[in-house]
Write a protein that holds these residues in place. Structure first.
Motif, PDB file in Angstrom:
ATOM      1  N   ARG A   1       0.865  -1.185   0.000  1.00 44.76           N
ATOM      2  CA  ARG A   1       0.000   0.000   0.000  1.00 44.76           C
ATOM      3  C   ARG A   1       0.897   1.228   0.000  1.00 44.76           C
ATOM      4  O   ARG A   1       1.948   1.244   0.645  1.00 44.76           O
TER       5      ARG A   1
ATOM      6  N   VAL B   1       1.033   5.468   0.600  1.00 44.96           N
ATOM      7  CA  VAL B   1       0.354   6.611   1.198  1.00 44.96           C
ATOM      8  C   VAL B   1       1.103   7.879   0.800  1.00 44.96           C
ATOM      9  O   VAL B   1       2.322   7.982   1.001  1.00 44.96           O
TER      10      VAL B   1
ATOM     11  N   GLU C   1      -3.506  -2.981   4.742  1.00 43.61           N
ATOM     12  CA  GLU C   1      -4.502  -1.922   4.657  1.00 43.61           C
ATOM     13  C   GLU C   1      -4.732  -1.274   6.025  1.00 43.61           C
ATOM     14  O   GLU C   1      -4.883  -0.053   6.136  1.00 43.61           O
TER      15      GLU C   1
ATOM     16  N   ALA D   1      -1.767   1.017   6.775  1.00 42.87           N
ATOM     17  CA  ALA D   1      -1.820   2.243   5.964  1.00 42.87           C
ATOM     18  C   ALA D   1      -2.841   3.216   6.544  1.00 42.87           C
ATOM     19  O   ALA D   1      -2.599   4.430   6.587  1.00 42.87           O
TER      20      ALA D   1
ATOM     21  N   GLU E   1      -4.319   7.751   0.739  1.00 40.69           N
ATOM     22  CA  GLU E   1      -3.933   6.414   0.286  1.00 40.69           C
ATOM     23  C   GLU E   1      -4.125   6.302  -1.210  1.00 40.69           C
ATOM     24  O   GLU E   1      -5.124   6.765  -1.769  1.00 40.69           O
TER      25      GLU E   1
END
Length: 209
Positions: free
Chosen positions: A2, A4, A177, A180, A207
Motif C-alpha cells: 500500500r 500513502v 490496509e 496504511a 492512500e
C-alpha cells in the motif's frame, strides 16, 4: 503493498538532533541521493502510537491486529498495560513473546517533484540557563534566567512543500490496509518529527487507490 501520499500542511522537521546528519544540519537526508526523507522507523513509530491509543485493550481481536502489524514483544509500558487487562481470564489469547511484525514501513521519499527545503530559526533568549539546566552535573550552578542574556539564533532546515510517498509492504492484504490507515491517521492527528507541539510536522495523507 500500500502506498500513502504525504504532504506537509505547513512545515516538517525530520532529523533534528540526529548525530548522523551531515554537518549537524538538522534534517534527515537519504544516504545515497541526499534527498530529504522520512525514515521508516519514524513512520512506524507514529502509526504504532496512534494505533495503541485507539486500541481497546479489553478486545483480544484488537490487540491481535496491533501485534500482528507491529510484532512483539511490546515495549515495557505497553506490556504492563496488557497485563493489567489480561489477568487469568479464560479464553484470553497469549501473544508470542517474540514475533516479527507482518508489515514493513519503508522510508518515504520525495515523489513526482523535488520537495522544498526552507531555513527556519529558533532563538533561545536565556541560553546560559538552558545549557546549565540540561547538564545534570551543573544543576547546582544553574544561573537564573535574566534579561541581560543575549539571544542566540539557531537555524535549522524544514520541509515546507512537496510530496512524499510512503510504501508499506505486508504479508497479508488485511494487515497492510490496516497499517496504511493507521499511518494516515497518525500523521494527521499526531504529526511527525520534532516540534509538533508548535505546529510543525502535520501532514495531509491520501492512500493510493
Amino acid at each position: 503493498m500500500r502506498r500513502v501520499h504525504l504532504e506537509p500542511e505547513w512545515r516538517l522537521v525530520s532529523g533534528l538532533g540526529e548525530r548522523a546528519n551531515a554537518h549537524e544540519i538538522g534534517i534527515h537526508l537519504h544516504g545515497t541521493y541526499g534527498w530529504p526523507a522520512l525514515p521508516g522507523s519514524t513512520l512506524k513509530g507514529a502509526a504504532a502510537q496512534w494505533a495503541w491509543e485507539n486500541t481497546d485493550l479489553d478486545d483480544p481481536a484488537a490487540l491481535g491486529r496491533f501485534t500482528g502489524v507491529f510484532g512483539t514483544p511490546l515495549p515495557e509500558p505497553r506490556a504492563e498495560k496488557v497485563g493489567e487487562h489480561d489477568g487469568d481470564r479464560p479464553g484470553r489469547p497469549r501473544f508470542p513473546e517474540s514475533a516479527r511484525g507482518r508489515v514493513r514501513f519503508l522510508d518515504a521519499l520525495p515523489a513526482a517533484s523535488p520537495v522544498t527545503v526552507t531555513v527556519d530559526v529558533l532563538t533561545p533568549h536565556v541560553k546560559p540557563y538552558y545549557d546549565a539546566a540540561a547538564d545534570s552535573r551543573a544543576a547546582r550552578d544553574v544561573p537564573p534566567p535574566a534579561e541581560h542574556h543575549q539571544p542566540v539564533p539557531v537555524q535549522f532546515l524544514t520541509v515546507s512543500a512537496g510530496r512524499f510517498d510512503a510504501a508499506l509492504v505486508g504479508d497479508g492484504e488485511r494487515e497492510t490496509e490496516q497499517a496504511a490507515w493507521w499511518l494516515a491517521e497518525a500523521v494527521t492527528e499526531l504529526g511527525l518529527g520534532a516540534k509538533t507541539g508548535a505546529g510543525y510536522g502535520y501532514l495531509d495523507a491520501e492512500e493510493e487507490t
